[in-house]
Motif scaffolding. Structure first.
Motif, PDB file in Angstrom:
ATOM      1  N   ARG A   5       8.338  -1.227  13.611  1.00  0.00           N
ATOM      2  CA  ARG A   5       7.942   0.135  13.290  1.00  0.00           C
ATOM      3  C   ARG A   5       8.590   1.108  14.261  1.00  0.00           C
ATOM      4  O   ARG A   5       8.738   0.817  15.438  1.00  0.00           O
ATOM      5  CB  ARG A   5       6.420   0.278  13.357  1.00  0.00           C
ATOM      6  CG  ARG A   5       5.663  -0.419  12.257  1.00  0.00           C
ATOM      7  CD  ARG A   5       4.164  -0.247  12.452  1.00  0.00           C
ATOM      8  NE  ARG A   5       3.784   1.157  12.515  1.00  0.00           N
ATOM      9  CZ  ARG A   5       2.584   1.598  12.895  1.00  0.00           C
ATOM     10  NH1 ARG A   5       1.657   0.731  13.276  1.00  0.00           N
ATOM     11  NH2 ARG A   5       2.318   2.884  12.921  1.00  0.00           N
ATOM     12  N   VAL A  16      10.294   7.180  21.641  1.00  0.00           N
ATOM     13  CA  VAL A  16      10.364   6.139  20.613  1.00  0.00           C
ATOM     14  C   VAL A  16      10.839   4.855  21.286  1.00  0.00           C
ATOM     15  O   VAL A  16      11.985   4.779  21.732  1.00  0.00           O
ATOM     16  CB  VAL A  16      11.313   6.513  19.472  1.00  0.00           C
ATOM     17  CG1 VAL A  16      11.518   5.326  18.524  1.00  0.00           C
ATOM     18  CG2 VAL A  16      10.769   7.708  18.694  1.00  0.00           C
ATOM     19  N   CYS A  41       7.865   4.104  16.191  1.00  0.00           N
ATOM     20  CA  CYS A  41       6.646   4.795  16.607  1.00  0.00           C
ATOM     21  C   CYS A  41       6.966   5.812  17.699  1.00  0.00           C
ATOM     22  O   CYS A  41       7.952   5.680  18.425  1.00  0.00           O
ATOM     23  CB  CYS A  41       5.624   3.793  17.136  1.00  0.00           C
ATOM     24  SG  CYS A  41       5.276   2.426  16.012  1.00  0.00           S
ATOM     25  N   ARG A  42       6.085   6.788  17.812  1.00  0.00           N
ATOM     26  CA  ARG A  42       6.202   7.785  18.881  1.00  0.00           C
ATOM     27  C   ARG A  42       5.021   7.634  19.831  1.00  0.00           C
ATOM     28  O   ARG A  42       3.878   7.527  19.392  1.00  0.00           O
ATOM     29  CB  ARG A  42       6.225   9.203  18.296  1.00  0.00           C
ATOM     30  CG  ARG A  42       7.521   9.524  17.554  1.00  0.00           C
ATOM     31  CD  ARG A  42       7.482  10.944  16.990  1.00  0.00           C
ATOM     32  NE  ARG A  42       8.762  11.282  16.398  1.00  0.00           N
ATOM     33  CZ  ARG A  42       9.488  12.357  16.716  1.00  0.00           C
ATOM     34  NH1 ARG A  42       9.022  13.207  17.626  1.00  0.00           N
ATOM     35  NH2 ARG A  42      10.637  12.591  16.144  1.00  0.00           N
ATOM     36  N   VAL A  43       5.325   7.636  21.124  1.00  0.00           N
ATOM     37  CA  VAL A  43       4.289   7.630  22.148  1.00  0.00           C
ATOM     38  C   VAL A  43       4.543   8.821  23.061  1.00  0.00           C
ATOM     39  O   VAL A  43       5.491   9.578  22.867  1.00  0.00           O
ATOM     40  CB  VAL A  43       4.284   6.309  22.941  1.00  0.00           C
ATOM     41  CG1 VAL A  43       3.981   5.140  22.023  1.00  0.00           C
ATOM     42  CG2 VAL A  43       5.627   6.076  23.644  1.00  0.00           C
ATOM     43  N   ALA A  75       3.519  12.825  21.170  1.00  0.00           N
ATOM     44  CA  ALA A  75       4.131  12.407  19.900  1.00  0.00           C
ATOM     45  C   ALA A  75       4.562  13.572  19.024  1.00  0.00           C
ATOM     46  O   ALA A  75       5.431  13.419  18.158  1.00  0.00           O
ATOM     47  CB  ALA A  75       3.165  11.511  19.132  1.00  0.00           C
ATOM     48  N   CYS A 123       5.060  -1.902  16.826  1.00  0.00           N
ATOM     49  CA  CYS A 123       6.121  -1.046  17.366  1.00  0.00           C
ATOM     50  C   CYS A 123       7.071  -1.794  18.295  1.00  0.00           C
ATOM     51  O   CYS A 123       8.112  -1.260  18.661  1.00  0.00           O
ATOM     52  CB  CYS A 123       5.514   0.137  18.109  1.00  0.00           C
ATOM     53  SG  CYS A 123       4.481   1.194  17.087  1.00  0.00           S
ATOM     54  N   PRO A 183       1.562   0.672  22.930  1.00  0.00           N
ATOM     55  CA  PRO A 183       1.985   1.363  21.708  1.00  0.00           C
ATOM     56  C   PRO A 183       1.260   0.795  20.498  1.00  0.00           C
ATOM     57  O   PRO A 183       0.677  -0.293  20.563  1.00  0.00           O
ATOM     58  CB  PRO A 183       3.491   1.076  21.645  1.00  0.00           C
ATOM     59  CG  PRO A 183       3.670  -0.177  22.431  1.00  0.00           C
ATOM     60  CD  PRO A 183       2.608  -0.187  23.481  1.00  0.00           C
ATOM     61  N   PRO A 184       1.270   1.490  19.369  1.00  0.00           N
ATOM     62  CA  PRO A 184       0.605   0.983  18.159  1.00  0.00           C
ATOM     63  C   PRO A 184       1.160  -0.374  17.730  1.00  0.00           C
ATOM     64  O   PRO A 184       2.289  -0.747  18.074  1.00  0.00           O
ATOM     65  CB  PRO A 184       0.904   2.065  17.111  1.00  0.00           C
ATOM     66  CG  PRO A 184       1.169   3.303  17.911  1.00  0.00           C
ATOM     67  CD  PRO A 184       1.815   2.840  19.178  1.00  0.00           C
TER      68      PRO A 184
END
Length: 678
Positions: free
Chosen positions: A455, A495, A457-459, A462, A443, A439-440
């Motif tokens: 954070r 998420v 984040c969406r994986v 997305a 996250c 993930p970024p």
């Protein structure tokens, strides 16, 4: 205050400090706060080094920076380099290639006096014992000290060049010390992980000792009876900190005042002529003997304990005795001869060059040998055909409660079959979550992070409106590749609300969990805000009958109840693990499927089943995963052609992704069941 040059009471205080640290590391129960011995060292160092600098100013009218750094190199480098070279050799000989490579990299930073920066950047928790710590973790304090002395003599020189008298220098030292203390208190409250290793949060401790040296004319006029009281009070303060403090004490911050001010009191009392002064106790020959060798003992004791990895107190105390013998040897053969006999700058440069060359040579040789070991392993194990890993992926259905590949691997283990060829992933790709499942940045939280938030984040897909939340600790993270594969297949956004190191037992109680309880509340709030289609809850449960097993189990069930009030929840079963290091097993001579498998007794598996019954009873879903890795209580390290585990309790990223079809099938069934009952 500063005479005679070799104060026997100070050597005794060195002995007290190093014994506190060593005994705490050995696991002596009533000295859980023995780590404060390092803080005592900092005060002593600040006092002694500043005293030497001021003596040079009185003698010559200034400070020779070149001579100062030559003396420091002569004093510090030889023993430190010898220990690091020994650790380098031991890491290659005793550890698996992955961990050995990490240790060699740690050694490089330690040799550059930057170990504290490396461990802070890695979010290392000094007190954590969930993973084997680095055998050079203790070099963080040496790095802090040398970073301080990189600027301290220069600062004194500039102050003297600016015309500062002793009183002005004292004011400068006092202001800097107070500023560092204020920053230490602030950082310990907001970023405890970084604060522990930071030179800026520790500088005040060295500054406290420096203040004693600068203020020697005033401090020396304290009446002898008051000094006697100060000495015993100081020893009592150090002892109280060592006994009362623990890993839960916010440190350094204000808590460090107790042992450091205590050390300052002992230093001040050292010149008291009273027969009942604490200094007379500290000046006893046995303490002096240990104090003379305290630096070498500090360097050796930690790697000896880490490499031996004994769980019992008696063997660990015996290991400390062995480490002290090593310290005596290195002190007699290396440290003391160089300190006494090497005087010329040119000769010191030769010693420094020899230390640097030995460290660089050992690191290069170890890394090259580790590469050769990995290549030998991979030549035997890497798939001859690129499609081998895909062919080994299990189908999305269970047979007799387990995946066919798991059943086949368990039967191979019972036959004692050899480890199959064509293993994936490679050793380089084994540890952690690998691409494309990373993930970024930011996250995923760590328990050592200063903020309990991460954070959001969406994986997966997305942009999808269908949202799934994956919540939990590292045992939720290990399922992220499977969840991500499922998300790509079904066009789901995922998420991850994950905080590594925050095990379930630390979620509910602020007293127990600290940042983990705050993170848990934050994660629930995020789920309320996000309104996901379903929340997947994953968490580690100790299956081996320890008291923490019950705590973890109950915490997971409570979390499932909390999440059910928010929306649909599916708890991911936490499958059985191994009772050995899989990499060390696979690399060992004569490794077979049997030797690299674990068969658990029935009583060790009760937690999984109890969680399943409990969450089903309260109306949540339960995603069964036991059959993904184990069959008939046996769990092999290799399943099909895939290395299933990265350590004794976490699945590899490659294996998690390979079971995505089975994971998706189980997820869809549980989701359909929840939809029918809602």
């Amino acid at each position: 205050m500063t005479a005679p040059p070799h104060r026997r009471d100070i050597q005794g205080l060195r002995a007290v400090a190093v014994l506190l640290v060593a005994l705490a590391h050995a696991g002596v129960g009533f000295l859980r706060g023995g780590f404060v011995g390092v803080d005592v060292f900092f005060v002593l160092s600040g006092f002694l080094i500043t005293g030497l600098l001021l003596a040079e100013v009185r003698r010559t009218g200034g400070v020779s920076l070149r001579d100062f750094y030559v003396r420091r190199a002569r004093r510090i480098l030889p023993a430190a380099a010898l220990t690091l070279v020994a650790v380098d050799v031991a890491a290659y000989a005793l550890l698996d290639p992955i961990r050995a490579r990490e240790v060699v990299h740690d050694i490089v930073y330690a040799a550059a006096f930057a170990a504290n920066a490396r461990f802070a950047a890695q979010n290392v928790d000094y007190f954590a014992r969930s993973a084997p710590p680095s055998p050079v973790l203790h070099y963080w304090s040496l790095a802090v000290e040398e970073q301080f002395y990189l600027v301290w003599p220069l600062l004194i020189s500039l102050a003297l060049l600016a015309g500062a008298r002793l009183r002005g220098l004292g004011a400068l030292v006092g202001c800097l010390t107070c500023a560092s203390l204020a920053w230490s208190i602030h950082e310990t409250a907001t970023a405890p992980g970084a604060a522990y290793f930071s030179p800026f949060t520790r500088a005040w401790e060295l500054g406290l000792g420096a203040s004693l040296a600068v203020g020697a004319p005033v401090v020396g006029r304290i009446p002898a009876p008051a000094k006697t009281v100060l000495g015993w009070s100081g020893l009592a303060a150090i002892a109280a900190a060592a006994i009362v403090y623990s890993s839960r004490t916010p440190f350094p911050g204000a808590a460090a005042l107790l042992p450091t001010v205590g050390a300052a009191g002992v230093i001040v009392a050292g010149t008291a002529p009273s027969r009942v002064a604490a200094g007379r106790l500290l000046a006893l020959r046995p303490l002096g003997f240990v104090g003379d060798r305290s630096y070498a003992f500090y360097l050796w004791h930690w790697p000896v304990l880490i490499f031996a990895d004994s769980r019992s107190l008696a063997p660990r105390l015996a290991l400390l005795a062995g480490a002290f013998l090593l310290a005596c040897g290195s002190y007699a053969l290396v440290e003391n001869p160089i300190r006494r006999n090497v005087r010329r700058r040119r000769t010191t440069l030769v010693v420094v060059a020899a230390c640097a060359a030995s460290l660089a040579g050992a690191a290069h040789a170890s890394l090259a040998a580790i590469d050769r070991t990995e290549h030998r392993f991979e030549r035997a194990m890497i798939a001859r055909h690129p499609a081998a890993a895909q062919q080994a992926a299990p189908p999305p259905h269970l047979t007799r409660g387990a995946l066919p590949a798991v059943i086949a691997s368990v039967e191979a283990a019972r036959r004692g079959s050899p480890i199959p060829h064509g293993l994936t992933p490679t050793l380089h790709d084994l540890k952690g979550i690998t691409r494309p499942y990373v993930p970024p940045a930011g996250c995923i939280g760590m328990d050592t992070h200063e903020s309990f938030e991460s954070r959001v984040c969406r994986v997966g897909d997305a942009t999808s409106r269908r949202l799934v939340v994956l919540m939990g600790d590292s045992h939720a993270l290990m399922w992220l590749p499977a969840v991500t594969e499922m998300a790509w297949h079904d066009h789901l956004a995922v998420v991850p609300l994950l905080r590594l190191g925050c095990i379930p037992g630390r979620w509910g109680s602020p007293a127990e969990g600290g940042g983990c309880s705050a993170w848990y509340g934050w994660a629930l709030a995020q789920i309320r805000r996000l309104h996901p289609e379903v929340t997947l809850l994953g968490a580690s449960i100790d299956e081996r009958g320890t008291p923490s097993a019950r705590v973890a189990l109950e915490a997971v069930v409570r979390a499932a109840q909390d999440l059910r009030r928010i929306g649909r929840t599916i708890v991911i079963g936490d499958p059985e693990a191994l009772d050995f290091d899989p990499i060390a097993c696979l690399l060992s001579r004569g490794a077979t499927m049997r030797t690299c498998s674990t068969t658990w007794p029935p009583q060790a598996l009760a937690g999984y089943d109890e969680v399943r019954r409990s969450v089903t009873r309260i109306g949540d879903g339960f995603l069964p995963t036991r059959g993904f890795v184990c069959y008939r209580r046996t769990c092999p390290a290799v399943i099909g052609h895939t290395i299933a585990y990265i350590d004794d309790n976490h699945l590899s990223s490659a294996y998690s992704a390979s079971v995505a079809p089975a994971f998706r099938t189980a997820f869809v069934r549980q989701l359909a069941k929840l939809e029918r009952t809602s």
